[in-house]
Design an enzyme around this catalytic site. Structure first.
Site, PDB file in Angstrom:
ATOM      1  N   HIS A  14     -42.261   4.710 -39.889  1.00 49.58           N
ATOM      2  CA  HIS A  14     -41.825   3.445 -39.858  1.00 49.58           C
ATOM      3  C   HIS A  14     -41.444   3.234 -40.320  1.00 49.58           C
ATOM      4  CE1 HIS A  14     -43.120   0.134 -37.704  1.00 49.58           C
ATOM      5  NE2 HIS A  14     -44.431   0.621 -38.313  1.00 49.58           N
ATOM      6  N   CYS A  23     -45.230  -3.808 -45.210  1.00 46.73           N
ATOM      7  CA  CYS A  23     -44.414  -3.365 -43.715  1.00 46.73           C
ATOM      8  C   CYS A  23     -43.156  -2.641 -43.916  1.00 46.73           C
ATOM      9  CB  CYS A  23     -45.027  -3.790 -42.267  1.00 46.73           C
ATOM     10  SG  CYS A  23     -46.129  -3.688 -42.164  1.00 46.73           S
ATOM     11  N   HIS A  27     -43.677   3.917 -43.573  1.00 47.15           N
ATOM     12  CA  HIS A  27     -45.403   3.773 -43.307  1.00 47.15           C
ATOM     13  C   HIS A  27     -45.652   5.296 -41.953  1.00 47.15           C
ATOM     14  CE1 HIS A  27     -45.028  -0.181 -42.001  1.00 47.15           C
ATOM     15  NE2 HIS A  27     -45.924   0.447 -40.950  1.00 47.15           N
ATOM     16  N   HIS A  29     -47.651   5.998 -38.537  1.00 46.23           N
ATOM     17  CA  HIS A  29     -48.643   5.309 -37.082  1.00 46.23           C
ATOM     18  C   HIS A  29     -49.340   6.371 -36.032  1.00 46.23           C
ATOM     19  CE1 HIS A  29     -48.886   1.128 -38.379  1.00 46.23           C
ATOM     20  NE2 HIS A  29     -47.283   0.834 -37.852  1.00 46.23           N
ATOM     21  N   HIS A  71     -42.969  12.858 -33.981  1.00 42.31           N
ATOM     22  CA  HIS A  71     -43.084  13.401 -35.863  1.00 42.31           C
ATOM     23  C   HIS A  71     -41.993  13.126 -36.380  1.00 42.31           C
ATOM     24  CE1 HIS A  71     -47.205  15.053 -35.530  1.00 42.31           C
ATOM     25  NE2 HIS A  71     -47.350  15.286 -36.462  1.00 42.31           N
ATOM     26  N   GLU A 128     -50.189   0.011 -32.317  1.00 44.23           N
ATOM     27  CA  GLU A 128     -49.443   0.374 -33.651  1.00 44.23           C
ATOM     28  C   GLU A 128     -50.904   1.305 -34.198  1.00 44.23           C
ATOM     29  OE1 GLU A 128     -45.848  -2.144 -35.835  1.00 44.23           O
ATOM     30  OE2 GLU A 128     -48.401  -2.082 -36.179  1.00 44.23           O
TER      31      GLU A 128
END
Length: 139
Positions: A14, A23, A27, A29, A71, A128
């Protein structure tokens, strides 16, 4: 009061549109959804006697939510150009558009509101990272 807890995880990417920091970039998580259900009483009759809710029902609901985001590239509606979305789709990428900024705080609230429609949810935590989570519960 009785409490049950289960969790499920999903991997996704996201970014935070309009954010002034790292952010803002795409990137990833390994997100973890942790759901706490509660009740002040147990089911009194039938095959689920002595339970708050069947763990399998709770686990199935949480795992289904996780699977829906697994994914994918999660993005806020309007944060990508339509041509970018189409290009990514044409390359076969899995995209998940949401109508909120994809923060752990917003996910916790959204997952809570979805689950409370059919489960006795007390609280939802969204991690996260293993060290950072947001929790949402109502009074």
């Amino acid at each position: 009061m009785y409490f049950l807890k289960t969790s499920a995880a999903f991997d996704s990417a996201h970014f935070l549109s309009g954010y002034n920091g790292k952010c803002a970039n795409i990137h990833g998580h390994t997100w973890k959804i942790e759901v706490t259900a509660c009740s002040d009483s147990l089911i009194e009759n039938g095959e689920k006697r002595g339970m708050v809710i069947d763990f399998s029902d709770l686990k199935s609901a949480v795992r289904a939510m996780a699977k829906d985001f697994d994914h994918t590239l999660i993005y806020e509606k309007g944060s990508l150009k339509p041509s970018t979305v189409e290009a990514l789709k044409s390359e076969g990428f899995a995209l998940k558009e949401v109508d909120f900024r994809p923060t752990a705080e917003n996910f916790a609230e959204r997952f809570y509101n979805f689950l409370k429609e059919f489960l006795p949810v007390k609280k939802v935590a969204v991690y996260e990272t293993p060290e950072n989570c947001a929790e949402y519960e109502e009074d």
